[in-house]
Scaffold this motif. Structure first.
Motif, PDB file in Angstrom:
ATOM      1  N   THR A  63      39.145  15.151  35.644  1.00 64.35           N
ATOM      2  CA  THR A  63      39.242  15.400  37.087  1.00 64.35           C
ATOM      3  C   THR A  63      39.702  16.824  37.362  1.00 64.35           C
ATOM      4  O   THR A  63      39.248  17.459  38.323  1.00 64.35           O
ATOM      5  CB  THR A  63      40.171  14.375  37.759  1.00 64.35           C
ATOM      6  OG1 THR A  63      39.664  13.055  37.516  1.00 64.35           O
ATOM      7  CG2 THR A  63      40.240  14.599  39.268  1.00 64.35           C
ATOM      8  N   CYS A  74      44.732  17.008  42.539  1.00 63.20           N
ATOM      9  CA  CYS A  74      44.131  15.865  41.849  1.00 63.20           C
ATOM     10  C   CYS A  74      45.172  15.009  41.141  1.00 63.20           C
ATOM     11  O   CYS A  74      46.254  15.467  40.787  1.00 63.20           O
ATOM     12  CB  CYS A  74      43.071  16.328  40.865  1.00 63.20           C
ATOM     13  SG  CYS A  74      43.680  17.317  39.497  1.00 63.20           S
ATOM     14  N   CYS A 119      41.726  14.700  44.768  1.00 64.05           N
ATOM     15  CA  CYS A 119      40.684  14.070  43.969  1.00 64.05           C
ATOM     16  C   CYS A 119      41.284  13.139  42.923  1.00 64.05           C
ATOM     17  O   CYS A 119      42.394  13.355  42.441  1.00 64.05           O
ATOM     18  CB  CYS A 119      39.846  15.144  43.260  1.00 64.05           C
ATOM     19  SG  CYS A 119      39.145  16.394  44.366  1.00 64.05           S
ATOM     20  N   GLU A 120      40.515  12.118  42.559  1.00 63.05           N
ATOM     21  CA  GLU A 120      40.871  11.252  41.444  1.00 63.05           C
ATOM     22  C   GLU A 120      39.575  10.687  40.870  1.00 63.05           C
ATOM     23  O   GLU A 120      38.563  10.554  41.568  1.00 63.05           O
ATOM     24  CB  GLU A 120      41.815  10.122  41.872  1.00 63.05           C
ATOM     25  CG  GLU A 120      41.255   9.166  42.890  1.00 63.05           C
ATOM     26  CD  GLU A 120      42.264   8.129  43.383  1.00 63.05           C
ATOM     27  OE1 GLU A 120      43.458   8.267  43.096  1.00 63.05           O
ATOM     28  OE2 GLU A 120      41.830   7.181  44.064  1.00 63.05           O
ATOM     29  N   ASN A 121      39.595  10.407  39.579  1.00 65.49           N
ATOM     30  CA  ASN A 121      38.426   9.850  38.897  1.00 65.49           C
ATOM     31  C   ASN A 121      37.159  10.665  39.161  1.00 65.49           C
ATOM     32  O   ASN A 121      36.088  10.125  39.409  1.00 65.49           O
ATOM     33  CB  ASN A 121      38.224   8.382  39.296  1.00 65.49           C
ATOM     34  CG  ASN A 121      39.368   7.499  38.839  1.00 65.49           C
ATOM     35  OD1 ASN A 121      40.009   7.761  37.816  1.00 65.49           O
ATOM     36  ND2 ASN A 121      39.675   6.476  39.615  1.00 65.49           N
ATOM     37  N   CYS A 122      37.326  11.994  39.119  1.00 64.49           N
ATOM     38  CA  CYS A 122      36.203  12.927  39.240  1.00 64.49           C
ATOM     39  C   CYS A 122      35.435  12.745  40.541  1.00 64.49           C
ATOM     40  O   CYS A 122      34.201  12.819  40.589  1.00 64.49           O
ATOM     41  CB  CYS A 122      35.250  12.791  38.051  1.00 64.49           C
ATOM     42  SG  CYS A 122      36.046  13.004  36.456  1.00 64.49           S
ATOM     43  N   ASP A 123      36.158  12.560  41.613  1.00 59.51           N
ATOM     44  CA  ASP A 123      35.568  12.479  42.948  1.00 59.51           C
ATOM     45  C   ASP A 123      36.677  12.727  43.966  1.00 59.51           C
ATOM     46  O   ASP A 123      37.869  12.712  43.630  1.00 59.51           O
ATOM     47  CB  ASP A 123      34.946  11.105  43.186  1.00 59.51           C
ATOM     48  CG  ASP A 123      33.821  11.122  44.205  1.00 59.51           C
ATOM     49  OD1 ASP A 123      33.749  12.082  45.015  1.00 59.51           O
ATOM     50  OD2 ASP A 123      33.000  10.181  44.208  1.00 59.51           O
ATOM     51  N   TRP A 172      36.598  18.919  36.656  1.00 57.82           N
ATOM     52  CA  TRP A 172      35.609  18.677  37.719  1.00 57.82           C
ATOM     53  C   TRP A 172      35.992  19.429  38.999  1.00 57.82           C
ATOM     54  O   TRP A 172      35.151  20.094  39.612  1.00 57.82           O
ATOM     55  CB  TRP A 172      35.501  17.177  37.989  1.00 57.82           C
ATOM     56  CG  TRP A 172      34.490  16.811  39.033  1.00 57.82           C
ATOM     57  CD1 TRP A 172      33.138  16.716  38.884  1.00 57.82           C
ATOM     58  CD2 TRP A 172      34.759  16.502  40.414  1.00 57.82           C
ATOM     59  NE1 TRP A 172      32.544  16.367  40.071  1.00 57.82           N
ATOM     60  CE2 TRP A 172      33.511  16.226  41.020  1.00 57.82           C
ATOM     61  CE3 TRP A 172      35.916  16.429  41.182  1.00 57.82           C
ATOM     62  CZ2 TRP A 172      33.406  15.883  42.376  1.00 57.82           C
ATOM     63  CZ3 TRP A 172      35.809  16.080  42.526  1.00 57.82           C
ATOM     64  CH2 TRP A 172      34.565  15.813  43.114  1.00 57.82           C
TER      65      TRP A 172
END
Length: 341
Positions: A261, A213, A279-283, A264
């Motif tokens: 992140t 992430c 992943c980045e920005n919780c996705d 998450w």
């Protein structure tokens, strides 16, 4: 089947915080290890895990200093370990394995950035050695505990800075290439992403899934100590008076937003049965267009996603073999074999 590098539409975003992504998740009875867990993103991750009920072990070179930074957080222990010292990593892992505890969460968060050229006692370039090789060896040595968890997750904290360089397989130590601190950092962060991809492919049969992430840019964590302040000002990361610029839409976050992140990726039910993705920005992040020309810190606000070279399965396998060769180990991911030196 590999997990697509495609956003899930998680419902979270750049401004989401650790308290938001952990809401409703109970970590009671879970054990976690967080490298770099006494400062910045790592400390916020530890705080979030323990508040949700987990027991956390934080490795640190300077135990008294780490204990002071974590004072007041219940459910955390600090044990000695140095990512540049294989004997220290072995001792840490042996101590943990001796507890008989399964390891449910391993967050490899410690790192250095844009350091001048230095080499460890083995001759390895320090950013590659700290950010990648130390974590590769630690994960290998903790494998039996991860496999015993029947559902462990490993999170490799990478960076959008992976865009500065792929892994230089012909010269990872910059013995023939001119050394550039940002290229060294970029190589190590690409290695974090490739390691998560390779680890997930090998580990999922044992119930271990891995993620990488980008947390964002969080000023004041100490990671930026090798970067001149004027460069941070020019990049729009800090103000002229040294205070952090906060703009989550440009990746400029608080520690609570940056660590979201990590948390998450480590705990989200939305990722059940998935793995190996960046992943980045919780996705899950998309694959980014190929970059042409030089990028700088100031480009970070307009860039996102992962470069294709960092999610290339062939490069991930090549890095795994190179890491074993450099460390003189065989990292076996079955449930019974110990790591062989």
């Amino acid at each position: 089947m590999p997990t697509p590098q495609t956003p899930l539409r998680s419902g979270f975003g750049a401004a989401s915080t650790t308290s938001e992504v952990i809401a409703g998740i109970d970590l009671s009875g879970r054990t976690a290890i967080v490298t770099g867990g006494y400062s910045g993103l790592g400390r916020q991750t530890v705080r979030t895990f323990t508040a949700a009920g987990a027991q956390v072990v934080v490795p640190a070179r300077d135990v008294p200093r780490a204990e002071a930074r974590l004072a007041g957080i219940d459910g955390v222990q600090v044990w000695p370990m140095d990512l540049l010292d294989p004997a220290s990593i072995d001792a840490f892992a042996d101590r943990f394995l001796a507890t008989g505890l399964p390891l449910h969460l391993l967050v490899n968060s410690a790192g250095i950035m844009a350091a001048p050229l230095t080499r460890d006692a083995r001759g390895f370039e320090s950013q590659f050695a700290t950010n990648h090789l130390g974590h590769f060896l630690l994960t290998a040595r903790l494998w039996l505990a991860l496999a015993a968890a029947d559902g462990a997750r490993v999170v490799q904290v990478s960076s959008l800075g992976h865009r500065y360089s792929p892994v230089l397989f012909d010269d990872p130590g910059f013995e023939r290439h001119p050394y550039d601190p940002w290229a060294g950092y970029g190589q190590s962060k690409t290695a974090n992403i490739l390691f998560a991809l390779a680890l997930d492919e090998r580990g999922q049969a044992s119930g271990v899934r891995a993620f990488s992430c980008h947390p964002g840019s969080i000023a004041g964590t100490g990671l930026e100590k090798h970067v001149p302040p004027e460069m941070l000002v020019a990049a729009g990361v800090i103000n002229a008076d040294g205070t952090p610029v906060l703009d989550p839409a440009r990746g400029l976050k608080t520690p609570e937003q940056g660590a979201a992140t990590l948390v998450w990726a480590a705990t989200s039910p939305a990722l059940a049965g998935l793995g190996g993705v960046y992943c980045e920005n919780c996705d899950i992040a998309p694959v980014a267009p190929r970059l042409t020309g030089e990028t700088t810190m100031a480009d970070g606000g307009r860039l996102s996603g992962v470069q294709a070279y960092a999610v290339d399965p062939d490069a991930a396998d090549r890095l795994w073999s190179l890491s074993e060769q450099l460390l003189g180990i065989t990292f076996s991911t079955n449930r019974t074999n110990r790591t062989n030196r």
